[in-house]
Design a protein around this motif. Structure first.
Motif, PDB file in Angstrom:
ATOM      1  N   ARG A 145      12.381 -26.502 -16.596  1.00 36.11           N
ATOM      2  CA  ARG A 145      10.970 -25.719 -16.577  1.00 36.11           C
ATOM      3  C   ARG A 145      10.968 -24.517 -17.635  1.00 36.11           C
ATOM      4  O   ARG A 145       9.833 -24.407 -18.174  1.00 36.11           O
ATOM      5  N   ASN A 146      11.787 -23.742 -17.867  1.00 35.04           N
ATOM      6  CA  ASN A 146      11.685 -22.749 -18.707  1.00 35.04           C
ATOM      7  C   ASN A 146      11.664 -23.263 -20.039  1.00 35.04           C
ATOM      8  O   ASN A 146      11.068 -22.979 -21.183  1.00 35.04           O
ATOM      9  N   GLY A 167       9.419 -19.399 -14.233  1.00 38.58           N
ATOM     10  CA  GLY A 167      10.532 -20.316 -14.075  1.00 38.58           C
ATOM     11  C   GLY A 167      11.737 -19.788 -13.773  1.00 38.58           C
ATOM     12  O   GLY A 167      12.674 -20.831 -13.371  1.00 38.58           O
ATOM     13  N   LEU A 168      12.173 -18.649 -14.123  1.00 40.21           N
ATOM     14  CA  LEU A 168      13.548 -18.244 -14.141  1.00 40.21           C
ATOM     15  C   LEU A 168      13.768 -17.794 -12.728  1.00 40.21           C
ATOM     16  O   LEU A 168      14.316 -16.510 -12.557  1.00 40.21           O
ATOM     17  N   VAL A 169      13.690 -18.686 -11.626  1.00 43.42           N
ATOM     18  CA  VAL A 169      14.171 -18.018 -10.455  1.00 43.42           C
ATOM     19  C   VAL A 169      14.821 -19.052  -9.611  1.00 43.42           C
ATOM     20  O   VAL A 169      14.419 -19.652  -8.610  1.00 43.42           O
ATOM     21  N   ARG A 208      11.461 -18.857 -25.513  1.00 42.03           N
ATOM     22  CA  ARG A 208      12.667 -18.492 -24.507  1.00 42.03           C
ATOM     23  C   ARG A 208      14.071 -18.548 -25.215  1.00 42.03           C
ATOM     24  O   ARG A 208      14.825 -17.587 -24.898  1.00 42.03           O
ATOM     25  N   ILE A 209      14.160 -19.433 -26.069  1.00 45.28           N
ATOM     26  CA  ILE A 209      15.494 -19.631 -26.680  1.00 45.28           C
ATOM     27  C   ILE A 209      15.890 -18.554 -27.614  1.00 45.28           C
ATOM     28  O   ILE A 209      16.817 -18.145 -27.887  1.00 45.28           O
ATOM     29  N   ALA A 210      14.923 -17.922 -28.449  1.00 45.79           N
ATOM     30  CA  ALA A 210      15.149 -17.039 -29.177  1.00 45.79           C
ATOM     31  C   ALA A 210      15.223 -15.547 -28.615  1.00 45.79           C
ATOM     32  O   ALA A 210      15.672 -14.622 -29.629  1.00 45.79           O
ATOM     33  N   LEU A 211      15.209 -15.427 -27.389  1.00 46.64           N
ATOM     34  CA  LEU A 211      15.526 -14.090 -26.752  1.00 46.64           C
ATOM     35  C   LEU A 211      16.834 -13.611 -26.673  1.00 46.64           C
ATOM     36  O   LEU A 211      17.507 -14.381 -26.603  1.00 46.64           O
ATOM     37  N   HIS A 212      17.182 -12.673 -27.041  1.00 47.89           N
ATOM     38  CA  HIS A 212      18.171 -11.797 -27.004  1.00 47.89           C
ATOM     39  C   HIS A 212      18.620 -11.262 -25.799  1.00 47.89           C
ATOM     40  O   HIS A 212      17.947 -10.810 -24.869  1.00 47.89           O
ATOM     41  N   THR A 213      20.077 -11.766 -25.101  1.00 46.48           N
ATOM     42  CA  THR A 213      20.325 -11.511 -23.909  1.00 46.48           C
ATOM     43  C   THR A 213      21.580 -10.652 -23.917  1.00 46.48           C
ATOM     44  O   THR A 213      22.484 -10.655 -24.909  1.00 46.48           O
ATOM     45  N   ALA A 214      21.802  -9.597 -22.934  1.00 45.67           N
ATOM     46  CA  ALA A 214      22.859  -8.813 -23.074  1.00 45.67           C
ATOM     47  C   ALA A 214      23.314  -8.370 -21.697  1.00 45.67           C
ATOM     48  O   ALA A 214      22.487  -8.130 -20.679  1.00 45.67           O
TER      49      ALA A 214
END
Length: 208
Positions: free
Chosen positions: A121-122, A189-191, A128-134
């Motif tokens: 779904r995401n 969708g991130l659930v 979404r793929i370009a978002l930075h995560t930490a």
């Protein structure tokens, strides 16, 4: 001319009879004593968490140290370090930055299927793929020697997500058997939310 002198009159004081009713004190009767003892709802035991210093990545990790908490069984990986890596990998997988296959060995089928459906779904949402995560923080508690309950705080871009998951020992490694995620605003969708209630602690069946 005749003069009439009025007879002198004598004044008398007559005391009135007390006619007011006696004073009464109004009070509710005390309830009868009960044979059942009162419930003690005060938590006399304070949980103590040993919080380490921020590591080189700025992650705050803590483990609950309380009388009810168990010590993890020997031979298992460090739950703090392992769960922190897993939390970040899950978020990156949901955003499409990792393949779902990378989590095959670390999760039961029910949790893995929920992550796979959420990822599909995401992927339909651009950016979404370009978002930075930490990873920001991890908190671990051990209700049993083969169980770890983890809560984690992960940054996604400029927003944050809260995660909670359960780890159970499978041999000499941890296996994620339940997962819940509170996504930031705009990430409908991130659930993923899944668990495997049929699995027992210390089971030797992988389910992956």
């Amino acid at each position: 001319m005749s003069t009439i002198t009025a007879a002198s009159r004598t004044a008398y004081v007559h005391w009135l009879t007390e006619s007011r009713p006696p004073s009464l004190t109004w009070a509710r009767p005390s309830p009868p004593e009960s044979n059942q003892p009162l419930l003690d709802l005060i938590d006399h035991e304070q949980d103590r968490a040993d919080i380490t210093r921020l590591n080189d990545r700025g992650v705050r990790v803590s483990t609950v140290r309380a009388r009810w908490a168990a010590r993890p069984r020997r031979g298992l990986p460090d739950a703090q370090q392992w769960s922190g890596a897993l939390a970040l990998a899950v978020i990156q997988t949901l955003l499409g930055q990792r393949s779902v296959a990378q989590l095959n060995r670390w999760m039961v089928e029910e949790v893995l299927a929920a992550i796979s459906m959420s990822q599909r779904r995401n992927l339909k949402i651009p950016g979404r793929i370009a978002l930075h995560t930490a990873l920001r923080s991890v908190r671990v508690q051990h209700p049993g020697p083969d169980v770890a309950e983890v809560s984690a705080h992960v940054a996604i871009g400029k927003q944050s997500a809260a995660m909670a998951f359960r780890l159970e020992a499978l041999g000499d490694r941890w296996l994620c058997t339940a997962l819940e995620l509170a996504p930031p605003r705009g990430f409908k969708g991130l659930v993923p939310r899944a668990d495997d209630r049929s699995r027992g602690v210390g089971s030797d069946q992988t389910g992956c």
